[in-house]
Design a protein around this motif. Structure first.
Motif, PDB file in Angstrom:
ATOM      1  N   ILE A 179       0.802  -1.321   0.130  1.00  0.00           N
ATOM      2  CA  ILE A 179      -0.010  -0.013   0.013  1.00  0.00           C
ATOM      3  C   ILE A 179       0.950   1.285   0.040  1.00  0.00           C
ATOM      4  CG2 ILE A 179      -1.803   1.363   1.301  1.00  0.00           C
ATOM      5  CD1 ILE A 179      -2.805  -1.142   0.102  1.00  0.00           C
ATOM      6  N   GLY A 215      -0.799   4.597  -1.671  1.00  0.00           N
ATOM      7  CA  GLY A 215      -2.191   4.461  -0.717  1.00  0.00           C
ATOM      8  C   GLY A 215      -2.241   4.731   0.510  1.00  0.00           C
ATOM      9  N   GLY A 260      -5.938   3.477   1.056  1.00  0.00           N
ATOM     10  CA  GLY A 260      -6.626   3.809   0.033  1.00  0.00           C
ATOM     11  C   GLY A 260      -7.613   5.007   0.339  1.00  0.00           C
TER      12      GLY A 260
END
Length: 426
Positions: free
Chosen positions: A380, A385, A416
């Motif tokens: 991530i 994100g 995210g």
RNA sequence: GGCGGGUUGCCCGAGCGGCCAAUGGGAGGGGACUGUAAAUCCCCCGGCUCUGCCUUCGAAGGUUCAAAUCCUUCACCCGCCA
């Protein structure tokens, strides 16, 4: 009252809750008087999920229309396993597991029905009550004799399994047990209507035959379509699994978010299926949604009504306020401590001891359980994100510092666009 | 009971001694665009103390410098025969 029962059926049709029924005229005629009807719920998990809610709320609609609802919990059938809609044999759960699940589901189901109604109080039953006293010999003589194997084989739930993978004698017998339930409820409570998902048609009609043969009685069947989503994916499932009604299994926050994030193409259909709003109200929402989809009024109405119903109006207010605070336009740092505390209470969380070094963002996110592994958390970060207090961070080694804790206590992790988690300094 | 086919990552499914953490599709995740939507495009997708190491291809043993791939036994599934 025949016009009222016609209105009930028409409303079900408009909501997309009518798949098929036995003779519709006769059904409407029967429903012109208060009618006892039932739906069965087998304990296949410790909680019901939003898919079960479709039929459960349909039962509630019947009670609101003056009929007497029976929620049947499948203490017996849950031990056997319904082959309907399953492509392969399922593994049996142990009896103590099923017993525990039955109790939880009994409590859950009760929440949606009115047991104090004066003329049409709801009933909860457990089919173990009448199946367990029965010996195998009695069962075969008194019940089994009325079934033709030819007809049983013809049922879709059985024939499709014969083609793919086979079926055990145990699951093959399921329809007999379900038929016997209908017969018993007919005898005990004069129950003359069974509701179910459309995959239950075969099982339900088998019960009608049994009632006719044994008691020369007449009963009815009504099935509800299995809810489909516009994109063809399965309703009620997310990456994390099913959306459960139990707040321990799906947090009220996650529950609210699930409905709020409904696909635009589905939101009106979902309102029809799940909401108790009138046709006029839903059509008004449809209009405002098509005029200004970005406002997501319909989504909000759906999320609010269901979260209030399943959890409570109070909890609904809380999780909605949390979402507003966390997704709002303002700076997180501008929130006062009380608001922040309340909002973060709804999120997955982890804690850090104030004396100890603060772990990296990756370790913290993994600790909250929002991702399955540290590798996933690292990915991530690498993909851009990763956020801390709504500001993007970079570098796998990044760790929050003391000053990143809002009000000296909280840090907000985001993965995210919409996956949030809280870190609390203790 | 006999013979044959099968068991691969979340699901479907290739691979049939080294180039295999394992092709492809789906699901899922991140980014861009938006509205905490959809569609589209780009990227990712076993784990970890991460230029390397560890654990996976039904289970347990074995052969080999080397096995998801070969051998043995066991379990389960499917088909045909009894």
């Amino acid at each position: 009252m025949a016009t009222q029962s016609k209105a009930l059926i028409d409303d079900l049709k408009w909501r997309g809750l009518f798949s098929q029924s036995t003779d519709e005229g006769a059904l409407i005629q029967a429903l012109s008087k208060p009618t006892t009807l039932y739906i069965g719920f087998d304990p296949t998990a410790p909680s019901l999920h939003v898919g079960n809610l479709v039929v459960l709320l349909a039962l509630r609609r019947f009670q609101l229309a003056g009929h007497i609802p029976i929620a049947l919990v499948g203490g017996a059938t849950g031990l056997i396993g319904d082959p309907s809609g399953k492509s392969e044999e399922r593994s049996l759960n142990t009896t103590d597991v099923v017993v525990a699940w039955v109790e939880r589901i009994r409590v859950q189901v009760s929440k949606y029905l009115d047991f104090n109604a004066k003329d049409n109080a709801a009933i909860v039953a457990n089919n173990l009550d009448w199946t367990s006293p029965l010996s195998a010999i009695e069962f075969l003589r008194d019940v089994g004799k009325h079934f033709s194997v030819n007809q049983m084989l013809a049922k879709d739930s059985v024939s499709s399994r014969l083609e793919a993978g086979g079926i055990s004698y145990t699951e093959f017998s399921y329809q007999v047990l379900q038929s016997f339930d209908f017969l018993e409820l007919f005898r005990r409570h004069n129950c003359t209507l069974q509701l179910g998902g459309s995959d239950q048609w075969g099982n339900i009609t088998a019960g009608l035959d049994l009632i006719r043969r044994v008691e020369s009685g007449s009963a009815h069947a009504l099935t509800i379509p299995l809810l489909a989503k516009a994109d063809g994916s399965k309703f009620g499932k997310t990456a994390g699994g099913a959306i459960w009604l139990d707040p321990e299994m799906t947090s009220p926050y996650a529950f609210f978010q699930y409905w709020l994030n409904t696909d635009d193409k589905d939101v009106i259909n979902f309102l029809k299926v799940f909401s108790f709003k009138s046709r006029e109200e839903i059509e008004a929402l449809e209009k405002s949604h098509s005029e200004n989809p970005g406002a997501r009024e319909a989504h909000r109405a759906l999320a609010r009504e269901l979260t209030s119903l399943v959890h409570s109006a109070q909890i609904c207010d809380r999780v909605e306020a949390a979402a507003r605070a966390l997704f709002g336009q303002g700076e997180l740092s501008e929130l006062d401590e009380a608001t922040l505390t309340a909002a973060l209470a709804e999120l997955p969380r982890t804690t850090v001891k104030s004396g100890e070094p603060i772990p990296t963002w990756v370790d913290l996110l993994a600790a909250t359980g929002v991702v399955d592994s540290k590798s996933a958390a690292r990915r991530i970060v690498k993909e851009g994100g990763a956020y801390l207090n709504n500001a993007k961070i970079s570098g796998e080694d990044f760790a929050p510092s003391k000053s990143d804790f809002l009000c000296g206590k909280y840090a907000v992790l985001r993965k995210g666009k919409r996956d949030l988690a809280a870190v609390e300094l203790v």
